[in-house]
Design a protein around this motif. Structure first.
Motif, PDB file in Angstrom:
ATOM      1  N   ALA A 264       5.957   3.671  19.076  1.00  0.00           N
ATOM      2  CA  ALA A 264       6.469   2.295  19.058  1.00  0.00           C
ATOM      3  C   ALA A 264       6.032   1.206  18.132  1.00  0.00           C
ATOM      4  CB  ALA A 264       6.575   1.695  20.183  1.00  0.00           C
ATOM      5  N   VAL A 265       4.669   1.272  17.909  1.00  0.00           N
ATOM      6  CA  VAL A 265       3.964   0.349  17.030  1.00  0.00           C
ATOM      7  C   VAL A 265       4.272   0.805  15.453  1.00  0.00           C
ATOM      8  CG1 VAL A 265       1.748   0.030  16.161  1.00  0.00           C
ATOM      9  CG2 VAL A 265       2.004  -0.099  18.570  1.00  0.00           C
ATOM     10  N   GLU A 266       4.389   1.975  15.236  1.00  0.00           N
ATOM     11  CA  GLU A 266       4.594   2.446  13.926  1.00  0.00           C
ATOM     12  C   GLU A 266       6.100   2.014  13.627  1.00  0.00           C
ATOM     13  OE1 GLU A 266       2.717   3.584  11.655  1.00  0.00           O
ATOM     14  OE2 GLU A 266       1.051   3.377  13.076  1.00  0.00           O
ATOM     15  N   GLU A 267       7.231   2.344  14.523  1.00  0.00           N
ATOM     16  CA  GLU A 267       8.397   1.860  14.364  1.00  0.00           C
ATOM     17  C   GLU A 267       8.636   0.097  14.095  1.00  0.00           C
ATOM     18  OE1 GLU A 267      12.891   2.381  14.479  1.00  0.00           O
ATOM     19  OE2 GLU A 267      10.985   3.184  13.481  1.00  0.00           O
ATOM     20  N   LEU A 268       7.949  -0.488  15.079  1.00  0.00           N
ATOM     21  CA  LEU A 268       7.877  -2.103  15.009  1.00  0.00           C
ATOM     22  C   LEU A 268       7.568  -2.306  13.640  1.00  0.00           C
ATOM     23  CD1 LEU A 268       7.054  -2.832  18.641  1.00  0.00           C
ATOM     24  CD2 LEU A 268       9.168  -3.407  17.568  1.00  0.00           C
ATOM     25  N   LEU A 269       6.555  -1.713  13.187  1.00  0.00           N
ATOM     26  CA  LEU A 269       6.054  -2.170  11.666  1.00  0.00           C
ATOM     27  C   LEU A 269       6.791  -1.937  10.875  1.00  0.00           C
ATOM     28  CD1 LEU A 269       2.312  -0.557  12.219  1.00  0.00           C
ATOM     29  CD2 LEU A 269       2.614  -3.031  11.490  1.00  0.00           C
ATOM     30  N   ARG A 270       7.591  -0.910  10.952  1.00  0.00           N
ATOM     31  CA  ARG A 270       8.777  -0.402   9.694  1.00  0.00           C
ATOM     32  C   ARG A 270       9.712  -1.188   9.942  1.00  0.00           C
ATOM     33  NH1 ARG A 270      13.767   1.406   9.539  1.00  0.00           N
ATOM     34  NH2 ARG A 270      13.855   1.537  11.875  1.00  0.00           N
ATOM     35  N   TYR A 271      10.482  -1.539  11.217  1.00  0.00           N
ATOM     36  CA  TYR A 271      11.358  -2.486  11.615  1.00  0.00           C
ATOM     37  C   TYR A 271      11.245  -3.720  11.109  1.00  0.00           C
ATOM     38  CZ  TYR A 271      15.281  -3.816  14.492  1.00  0.00           C
ATOM     39  OH  TYR A 271      16.746  -4.584  15.079  1.00  0.00           O
ATOM     40  N   LEU A 272      10.144  -4.415  11.283  1.00  0.00           N
ATOM     41  CA  LEU A 272      10.010  -5.836  11.300  1.00  0.00           C
ATOM     42  C   LEU A 272       9.371  -6.135   9.919  1.00  0.00           C
ATOM     43  CD1 LEU A 272       8.455  -6.767  14.651  1.00  0.00           C
ATOM     44  CD2 LEU A 272      10.815  -7.021  13.829  1.00  0.00           C
ATOM     45  N   SER A 273       8.454  -5.603   9.238  1.00  0.00           N
ATOM     46  CA  SER A 273       7.947  -5.589   7.740  1.00  0.00           C
ATOM     47  C   SER A 273       7.665  -7.225   7.874  1.00  0.00           C
ATOM     48  CB  SER A 273       9.123  -5.164   6.812  1.00  0.00           C
ATOM     49  OG  SER A 273       9.098  -3.730   7.071  1.00  0.00           O
ATOM     50  N   ILE A 274       6.549  -7.615   8.301  1.00  0.00           N
ATOM     51  CA  ILE A 274       6.453  -9.281   8.297  1.00  0.00           C
ATOM     52  C   ILE A 274       5.966  -9.569   7.013  1.00  0.00           C
ATOM     53  CG2 ILE A 274       6.252  -9.249  10.843  1.00  0.00           C
ATOM     54  CD1 ILE A 274       3.009  -9.370  10.164  1.00  0.00           C
ATOM     55  N   VAL A 275       5.426  -8.808   5.926  1.00  0.00           N
ATOM     56  CA  VAL A 275       5.025  -9.047   4.804  1.00  0.00           C
ATOM     57  C   VAL A 275       6.321  -9.173   4.051  1.00  0.00           C
ATOM     58  CG1 VAL A 275       3.888  -8.777   2.549  1.00  0.00           C
ATOM     59  CG2 VAL A 275       2.682  -8.093   4.926  1.00  0.00           C
ATOM     60  N   HIS A 276       7.219 -10.319   4.139  1.00  0.00           N
ATOM     61  CA  HIS A 276       8.490 -10.173   3.487  1.00  0.00           C
ATOM     62  C   HIS A 276       8.656 -10.668   2.086  1.00  0.00           C
ATOM     63  CE1 HIS A 276       9.346 -14.578   4.799  1.00  0.00           C
ATOM     64  NE2 HIS A 276       8.351 -14.260   4.607  1.00  0.00           N
ATOM     65  N   ILE A 277       7.377 -11.023   1.244  1.00  0.00           N
ATOM     66  CA  ILE A 277       7.507 -11.379   0.122  1.00  0.00           C
ATOM     67  C   ILE A 277       6.596 -10.731  -0.778  1.00  0.00           C
ATOM     68  CG2 ILE A 277       7.269 -13.499  -1.706  1.00  0.00           C
ATOM     69  CD1 ILE A 277       7.746 -14.969   0.869  1.00  0.00           C
ATOM     70  N   GLY A 278       6.995  -9.927  -1.742  1.00  0.00           N
ATOM     71  CA  GLY A 278       5.934  -8.818  -2.409  1.00  0.00           C
ATOM     72  C   GLY A 278       5.722  -7.739  -1.660  1.00  0.00           C
ATOM     73  N   PRO A 279       4.901  -7.001  -2.320  1.00  0.00           N
ATOM     74  CA  PRO A 279       3.731  -7.383  -3.260  1.00  0.00           C
ATOM     75  C   PRO A 279       4.380  -7.576  -4.763  1.00  0.00           C
ATOM     76  CG  PRO A 279       3.283  -5.272  -2.507  1.00  0.00           C
ATOM     77  CD  PRO A 279       4.335  -5.669  -1.885  1.00  0.00           C
ATOM     78  N   THR A 280       3.552  -8.250  -5.720  1.00  0.00           N
ATOM     79  CA  THR A 280       4.145  -7.938  -7.047  1.00  0.00           C
ATOM     80  C   THR A 280       3.099  -7.178  -7.990  1.00  0.00           C
ATOM     81  OG1 THR A 280       2.860  -9.903  -7.656  1.00  0.00           O
ATOM     82  CG2 THR A 280       5.116 -10.273  -7.029  1.00  0.00           C
ATOM     83  N   ARG A 281       3.683  -6.606  -8.861  1.00  0.00           N
ATOM     84  CA  ARG A 281       2.495  -5.828  -9.883  1.00  0.00           C
ATOM     85  C   ARG A 281       3.077  -6.270 -11.339  1.00  0.00           C
ATOM     86  NH1 ARG A 281       0.043  -5.558  -5.980  1.00  0.00           N
ATOM     87  NH2 ARG A 281      -0.547  -3.802  -4.732  1.00  0.00           N
ATOM     88  N   THR A 282       2.378  -5.908 -12.267  1.00  0.00           N
ATOM     89  CA  THR A 282       2.662  -6.276 -13.686  1.00  0.00           C
ATOM     90  C   THR A 282       2.614  -4.770 -14.527  1.00  0.00           C
ATOM     91  OG1 THR A 282       1.977  -8.588 -13.505  1.00  0.00           O
ATOM     92  CG2 THR A 282       2.238  -7.670 -15.661  1.00  0.00           C
ATOM     93  N   ALA A 283       3.600  -4.467 -15.214  1.00  0.00           N
ATOM     94  CA  ALA A 283       3.363  -3.362 -15.988  1.00  0.00           C
ATOM     95  C   ALA A 283       2.437  -3.364 -17.060  1.00  0.00           C
ATOM     96  CB  ALA A 283       4.714  -2.971 -16.539  1.00  0.00           C
ATOM     97  N   LEU A 284       1.513  -2.459 -17.187  1.00  0.00           N
ATOM     98  CA  LEU A 284       0.671  -2.626 -18.220  1.00  0.00           C
ATOM     99  C   LEU A 284       0.825  -1.573 -19.449  1.00  0.00           C
ATOM    100  CD1 LEU A 284      -2.767  -1.949 -16.266  1.00  0.00           C
ATOM    101  CD2 LEU A 284      -1.851  -4.271 -17.189  1.00  0.00           C
ATOM    102  N   ALA A 285       2.064  -1.069 -19.263  1.00  0.00           N
ATOM    103  CA  ALA A 285       2.655  -0.108 -20.256  1.00  0.00           C
ATOM    104  C   ALA A 285       4.074   0.083 -19.956  1.00  0.00           C
ATOM    105  CB  ALA A 285       2.183   1.097 -20.393  1.00  0.00           C
TER     106      ALA A 285
END
Length: 390
Positions: A264-285
């Motif tokens: 249930a914890v794993e499913e709630l983590l997936r379902y809710l995904s509270i980090v809702h902005i990002g992450p961001t990365r920049t291409a080095l190549a």
């Protein structure tokens, strides 16, 4: 397009509709005009997060949100802020911290976390219903745990909780955010100095004894761990409880079979995904991702809520299903920068949900669901308050 985008208030647990049904990798114009990319596909998100050709360095990133700090000129991350560093600096700091957050060490913390959960429940009973679950339960538990782990006095919680709220607000001014960061750094710098003078049995004292970090590094590491260590889990405990109270079938299923709690914890983590902005990365190549060519210097933002609802990875992704295997979700990220404290968060959630549902068999919302205020203008999604009764 800027993040976050508007959610349907009738479906507060679902990602915004305009993030779903897109190509896995699509063009995105950032608030400052930069032409970059938005990743919403699961496979593409994992590929970016695992690829060393994408950098997390702060001086290279661009913000996908139009908040005040996005207007500030990018600058290198201070030493110790591992979420904004690449190897070898990241590797150095991560090596020093990884041993503090192993599954074995988190297992040893379980009795203490159970004791804290029971203490908060007894206080809720003493005060009587209704109660704000955020202030009465969800926020105190991870705050108490991370304070105990780091060696931060819990009596100072109002200060660090206030500063954290300002730092994570998308509506705060640049001056307010920098003031909050400065206030918290000054407080933790003083704490580091005190621990240098008088060591204790806590993580910060252990890092000081190790002798590999200076005061600036120790202060920044403490700030990162303190902020992330209480803010994220607090929101998962509150928003997860809200999701359960809005889904009587899942709530009854979990009450009937407590052994489901891990899944249930794993499913709630997936379902809710509270980090809702990002992450961001920049291409080095130049890198091909999801059939699209990302050019060197272009910024990529990953939508974790969308990736965790990818039907190509999770069958019926909009359904909360405790019988599915949600392992492999991206709620904690992936790759080099995967969340350092993920095992601690899992333990806190398993114990927190279990204790709450056991103590209050008739737990329910104390106000209509549409009156629950959502944290949609914060970097971490959740609820501001969760009035409950029993």
């Amino acid at each position: 397009m800027a993040l976050p985008t508007d959610r349907d208030p009738r479906c507060p647990f679902d990602p915004p509709k305009d993030l779903l049904g897109r190509e896995p990798v699509s063009r995105m114009t950032y608030p400052d005009g930069h032409e970059g990319w938005l990743v919403t596909g699961y496979a593409a998100a994992r590929a970016v997060l695992a690829d060393p050709r994408f950098s997390a360095r702060m001086e290279l990133r661009r913000s996908p949100t139009p908040h005040a700090m996005a207007q500030e000129a990018p600058r290198p991350a201070p030493p110790g802020v591992i979420s904004r560093l690449d190897p070898p600096e990241h590797t150095h700091y991560r090596r020093l911290l990884t041993g503090e957050f192993t599954v074995r060490r988190m297992k040893l913390l379980e009795p203490k976390i159970e004791e804290l959960a029971e203490r908060q429940i007894e206080e809720m009973r003493r005060q009587g219903p209704p109660a704000d679950l955020v202030q009465a339960f969800a926020l105190p538990i991870p705050s108490l745990v991370i304070c105990d782990l780091l060696g931060v006095p819990y009596a100072d919680r109002e200060r660090f909780q206030h500063d954290t709220a300002v730092m994570f607000s998308l509506d705060a001014s640049a001056e307010a955010i920098m003031g909050a960061v400065g206030s918290l750094a000054a407080y933790l710098g003083e704490l580091v100095a005190r621990k240098r003078a008088e060591s204790a049995d806590d993580l910060l004292s252990g890092l000081i004894t190790g002798g590999e970090l200076n005061d600036e590094e120790l202060t920044n590491i403490a700030l990162m761990l303190l902020v992330a260590g209480h803010e994220t889990t607090a929101n998962m405990l509150a928003l997860g409880t809200y999701a359960l109270l809005r889904d009587p079938d899942r709530l009854a299923e979990l009450r009937h079979d407590p052994s489901l709690i891990k899944d249930a914890v794993e499913e709630l983590l997936r379902y809710l995904s509270i980090v809702h902005i990002g992450p961001t990365r920049t291409a080095l190549a130049d890198v091909e991702v999801g059939g699209r060519l990302v050019r060197e210097g272009e910024v990529v933002t990953i939508s974790l809520p969308a990736a965790n609802r990818d039907p190509g990875r999770f069958e019926h992704p909009d359904r909360l299903d405790f019988r599915r295997s949600a392992t492999g979700h991206l709620a904690f990220g992936h790759g080099l920068h995967q969340c350092l404290g993920q095992q601690l968060a899992r333990v806190e959630m398993r114990i927190g949900y279990t204790a709450l549902l056991r103590a209050f068999p008739d737990l329910r919302l104390a106000v209509p669901a549409e009156e629950i205020p959502l944290r949609d203008t914060m970097l971490i999604y959740g609820v501001d308050r969760l009035p409950v009764a029993w």
